[in-house]
Design a protein around this motif. Sequence first.
Motif, PDB file in Angstrom:
ATOM      1  N   GLY A  54       0.826  -1.193   0.000  1.00 49.00           N
ATOM      2  CA  GLY A  54       0.000   0.000   0.000  1.00 49.00           C
ATOM      3  C   GLY A  54       0.867   1.252   0.000  1.00 49.00           C
ATOM      4  O   GLY A  54       2.034   1.224   0.404  1.00 49.00           O
ATOM      5  N   GLY A  55       0.292   2.370  -0.449  1.00 50.50           N
ATOM      6  CA  GLY A  55       1.028   3.628  -0.462  1.00 50.50           C
ATOM      7  C   GLY A  55       1.400   4.062   0.948  1.00 50.50           C
ATOM      8  O   GLY A  55       0.693   3.763   1.924  1.00 50.50           O
ATOM      9  N   LEU A  56       2.500   4.761   1.081  1.00 54.33           N
ATOM     10  CA  LEU A  56       2.974   5.202   2.388  1.00 54.33           C
ATOM     11  C   LEU A  56       2.177   6.403   2.890  1.00 54.33           C
ATOM     12  O   LEU A  56       1.696   7.220   2.107  1.00 54.33           O
ATOM     13  N   GLY A  57       2.052   6.501   4.206  1.00 54.89           N
ATOM     14  CA  GLY A  57       1.321   7.604   4.808  1.00 54.89           C
ATOM     15  C   GLY A  57       2.105   8.907   4.772  1.00 54.89           C
ATOM     16  O   GLY A  57       3.336   8.915   4.806  1.00 54.89           O
ATOM     17  N   GLY A  58       1.394  10.020   4.703  1.00 59.00           N
ATOM     18  CA  GLY A  58       2.015  11.334   4.657  1.00 59.00           C
ATOM     19  C   GLY A  58       2.337  11.877   6.042  1.00 59.00           C
ATOM     20  O   GLY A  58       1.916  11.330   7.067  1.00 59.00           O
ATOM     21  N   ARG A  59       3.075  12.980   6.056  1.00 58.73           N
ATOM     22  CA  ARG A  59       3.490  13.621   7.302  1.00 58.73           C
ATOM     23  C   ARG A  59       3.347  15.133   7.187  1.00 58.73           C
ATOM     24  O   ARG A  59       3.662  15.714   6.155  1.00 58.73           O
ATOM     25  N   VAL A  60       2.869  15.757   8.290  1.00 55.18           N
ATOM     26  CA  VAL A  60       2.804  17.212   8.377  1.00 55.18           C
ATOM     27  C   VAL A  60       3.462  17.637   9.681  1.00 55.18           C
ATOM     28  O   VAL A  60       3.108  17.137  10.757  1.00 55.18           O
ATOM     29  N   GLN A  61       4.408  18.552   9.605  1.00 54.14           N
ATOM     30  CA  GLN A  61       5.036  19.157  10.781  1.00 54.14           C
ATOM     31  C   GLN A  61       4.727  20.646  10.758  1.00 54.14           C
ATOM     32  O   GLN A  61       4.887  21.300   9.727  1.00 54.14           O
ATOM     33  N   CYS A  62       4.282  21.181  11.901  1.00 52.63           N
ATOM     34  CA  CYS A  62       3.934  22.592  11.931  1.00 52.63           C
ATOM     35  C   CYS A  62       3.841  23.097  13.361  1.00 52.63           C
ATOM     36  O   CYS A  62       3.875  22.322  14.324  1.00 52.63           O
ATOM     37  N   SER A  63       3.714  24.409  13.462  1.00 51.80           N
ATOM     38  CA  SER A  63       3.498  25.086  14.737  1.00 51.80           C
ATOM     39  C   SER A  63       2.095  25.671  14.706  1.00 51.80           C
ATOM     40  O   SER A  63       1.707  26.343  13.740  1.00 51.80           O
ATOM     41  N   PHE A  64       1.328  25.426  15.785  1.00 48.94           N
ATOM     42  CA  PHE A  64      -0.084  25.809  15.797  1.00 48.94           C
ATOM     43  C   PHE A  64      -0.408  26.646  17.034  1.00 48.94           C
ATOM     44  O   PHE A  64      -0.136  26.218  18.153  1.00 48.94           O
ATOM     45  N   PRO A  65      -1.007  27.843  16.869  1.00 47.58           N
ATOM     46  CA  PRO A  65      -1.297  28.730  18.007  1.00 47.58           C
ATOM     47  C   PRO A  65      -2.609  28.381  18.701  1.00 47.58           C
ATOM     48  O   PRO A  65      -3.631  29.063  18.531  1.00 47.58           O
ATOM     49  N   ALA A  66      -2.614  27.332  19.485  1.00 48.11           N
ATOM     50  CA  ALA A  66      -3.836  26.877  20.149  1.00 48.11           C
ATOM     51  C   ALA A  66      -4.230  27.824  21.280  1.00 48.11           C
ATOM     52  O   ALA A  66      -3.391  28.447  21.928  1.00 48.11           O
ATOM     53  N   THR A  67      -5.534  27.901  21.536  1.00 45.49           N
ATOM     54  CA  THR A  67      -6.066  28.741  22.602  1.00 45.49           C
ATOM     55  C   THR A  67      -5.910  28.039  23.943  1.00 45.49           C
ATOM     56  O   THR A  67      -6.312  26.877  24.089  1.00 45.49           O
ATOM     57  N   PRO A  68      -5.339  28.704  24.957  1.00 41.98           N
ATOM     58  CA  PRO A  68      -5.209  28.073  26.284  1.00 41.98           C
ATOM     59  C   PRO A  68      -6.552  27.572  26.816  1.00 41.98           C
ATOM     60  O   PRO A  68      -7.589  28.211  26.634  1.00 41.98           O
ATOM     61  N   SER A  69      -6.523  26.398  27.410  1.00 42.53           N
ATOM     62  CA  SER A  69      -7.683  25.735  28.038  1.00 42.53           C
ATOM     63  C   SER A  69      -8.699  25.206  27.028  1.00 42.53           C
ATOM     64  O   SER A  69      -9.742  24.680  27.427  1.00 42.53           O
ATOM     65  N   SER A  70      -8.427  25.314  25.729  1.00 44.23           N
ATOM     66  CA  SER A  70      -9.354  24.777  24.734  1.00 44.23           C
ATOM     67  C   SER A  70      -9.150  23.270  24.568  1.00 44.23           C
ATOM     68  O   SER A  70      -8.132  22.715  24.971  1.00 44.23           O
ATOM     69  N   THR A  71     -10.147  22.613  23.981  1.00 39.31           N
ATOM     70  CA  THR A  71     -10.103  21.173  23.761  1.00 39.31           C
ATOM     71  C   THR A  71      -9.948  20.869  22.284  1.00 39.31           C
ATOM     72  O   THR A  71     -10.681  21.398  21.446  1.00 39.31           O
ATOM     73  N   LEU A  72      -8.981  20.008  21.971  1.00 35.23           N
ATOM     74  CA  LEU A  72      -8.770  19.544  20.606  1.00 35.23           C
ATOM     75  C   LEU A  72      -9.035  18.043  20.557  1.00 35.23           C
ATOM     76  O   LEU A  72      -8.760  17.327  21.529  1.00 35.23           O
TER      77      LEU A  72
END
Length: 283
Positions: A54-72
Motif C-alpha cells: 500500500g502507499g505510504l502515509g504522509g506527514r505534516v510538521q507545523c506550529s499551531f497557536p492553540a487557545t489556552p484551556s481549549s479542547t482539541l
Amino acid sequence: MKAKKTITRKYYKNYTQTFNASSSFQTFTVPSSILGNLNVDCVASKGADGNLTGGLGGRVQCSFPATPSSTLYIYVGDIPSAAASVEYNASDIRTNNDGVTDNTSLQSRLIVAGGGGSSGSKSTTYAGGNGGGLEGGSANNNYSGYGGTQSSGGAIGSTGKNKGSPGTFGLGGNPGTNKCGAGGAGWYGGAGGNAYNQTVYSFQGSGGGGSSYTDSSCSSVIHTQGYNNGTGYITITYAAESTESDYDFYRDFYEVKVIKETINNEDKFYGVKEYKRGQYYGN
C-alpha cells in the motif's frame, strides 16, 4: 522621572504527548499556562497491501497557536483492514467530535496528514499511491486512482471497464472491484482503482493517496509525501508553566510602573506599564 520595577520569575517545562491509532477520538486539552505554540508532528497510516505494498502515509510538521484551556480532538486512523475497504487512515486534529466522517466534524479539521492508497490484490504492477503533500500521490498508470488535492477528491484512472469512484472530502474512493485498491483518506481522499473487468484479474488498479492540509494559522509547515510505512501517530510538544523544583527553563518578566506625580511626598504609580520578556535560562 521615577519608576517602580517588579520582577516575576516563571518556571516552564517541555512536554511531549503522543497519540497512536485508535477507533475513537482522543482528547487533548491545551494547558492554561502554555507558553507559545503547539508543535505538531502528524503522521498518517499507509494503505493496505494487495499484490504489492500500500502507499505510504504522509506527514505534516507545523506550529499551531492553540487557545489556552481549549479542547482539541485527535484522530489517528489505522491501516485499512483490506485493500478494497474504504477506511479513514488519515491522521488529524480537529475541534468537533460529532463523528470521524461527519461533514461538520471533517470541516473542523485543523491539521491533516493524508493516508496512503491501497494496492490492488491481483497481478497489479503498481503499489498504492503515497499519501501526503498538497496533492496525494498516484500509482502512475491508467488503471489506478489519482491523489486528492486541496479542493477536490482524486480523479479515477482513464482505463478499465469497471471504474472506481473519485475521492471525496475526507475519504478515499471505492475500488472498481473487490480486487482493486481503495483510495487513501485525507483532506480530500484519493480515487479508487479501476479493473479491466470483473473476471480478468491481470489489470486491477490501486488507490490514490489522500492529501494533507494545514489551517492558515499554522506556521513553519513542512509537508512530506510517502513518509510512513506503518501505522500513523500524532506527537504534540509544548512548554507550559511548572514549578521551581521541576523545570527545564525559566523566564523573568519585568513590570515597570512610571511615576507621574508625587502628592504629599507619596509617589503615585499610574497604569502606564511596560512588560519585557527575559531570556531563556536552562535548569
